[in-house]
Scaffold this active site. Structure first.
Site, short mmCIF file in Angstrom:
data_model
loop_
_atom_site.label_atom_id
_atom_site.label_comp_id
_atom_site.label_asym_id
_atom_site.label_seq_id
_atom_site.Cartn_x
_atom_site.Cartn_y
_atom_site.Cartn_z
N TYR A 63 4.92 15.69 -14.43
CA TYR A 63 3.58 16.19 -14.68
C TYR A 63 2.64 15.85 -13.54
O TYR A 63 2.85 14.92 -12.78
CB TYR A 63 3.01 15.69 -16.02
CG TYR A 63 2.54 14.24 -16.00
CD1 TYR A 63 1.24 13.92 -15.61
CD2 TYR A 63 3.37 13.21 -16.38
CE1 TYR A 63 0.79 12.61 -15.59
CE2 TYR A 63 2.93 11.90 -16.38
CZ TYR A 63 1.64 11.60 -15.98
OH TYR A 63 1.21 10.30 -15.96
N CYS A 64 1.59 16.68 -13.42
CA CYS A 64 0.47 16.43 -12.52
C CYS A 64 -0.77 16.97 -13.26
O CYS A 64 -0.70 17.25 -14.44
CB CYS A 64 0.68 17.11 -11.17
SG CYS A 64 0.72 18.91 -11.25
N ASN A 65 -1.87 17.10 -12.56
CA ASN A 65 -3.09 17.57 -13.24
C ASN A 65 -3.03 19.05 -13.59
O ASN A 65 -3.21 19.43 -14.74
CB ASN A 65 -4.33 17.29 -12.38
CG ASN A 65 -4.66 15.81 -12.34
OD1 ASN A 65 -4.48 15.11 -13.31
ND2 ASN A 65 -5.12 15.34 -11.19
#
Length: 102
Positions: A63-65
């Site tokens: 995940y990331c933003n």
């Protein structure tokens, strides 16, 4: 790309299964500020060289933003032969009011 919704990710975490690894692919500073509890940090910039620590038998959730960096990491996992790979978004996690760790 197989995206995991926040409820699905929460269910996986709550199941206390040993076969998931949550990977925050944002940079070290972003991770230090706030991340999903239990997540490890492998920034996308070094993901190719560091991803070998990830067990191919486990479900890997990156995940990331916003999705850009985690999509790159997801594609790298695909190329490296990881079969159980998923993508999630930290923005969705925070908006859903889930626990965060500092």
């Amino acid at each position: 790309t197989v995206k995991l919704s926040v409820p699905d990710l929460v269910s996986l975490i709550n199941s206390e299964t040993e076969d998931i690894v949550i990977v925050d692919v944002r940079n070290e500073q972003e991770y230090a500020e706030v991340h999903i509890p239990g997540a490890i940090n492998i920034p996308v910039a070094v993901f190719a060289s560091k991803s070998s620590i990830l067990d191919k038998k486990k479900r890997i959730i990156v995940y990331c933003n916003g999705g850009g960096r985690s999509n790159k990491a997801y594609r790298k996992l695909m190329k490296l032969g990881y079969k159980k790979r998923f993508q999630s978004l930290f923005t969705d996690w925070k908006e859903a009011g889930q626990k965060i760790e500092k």
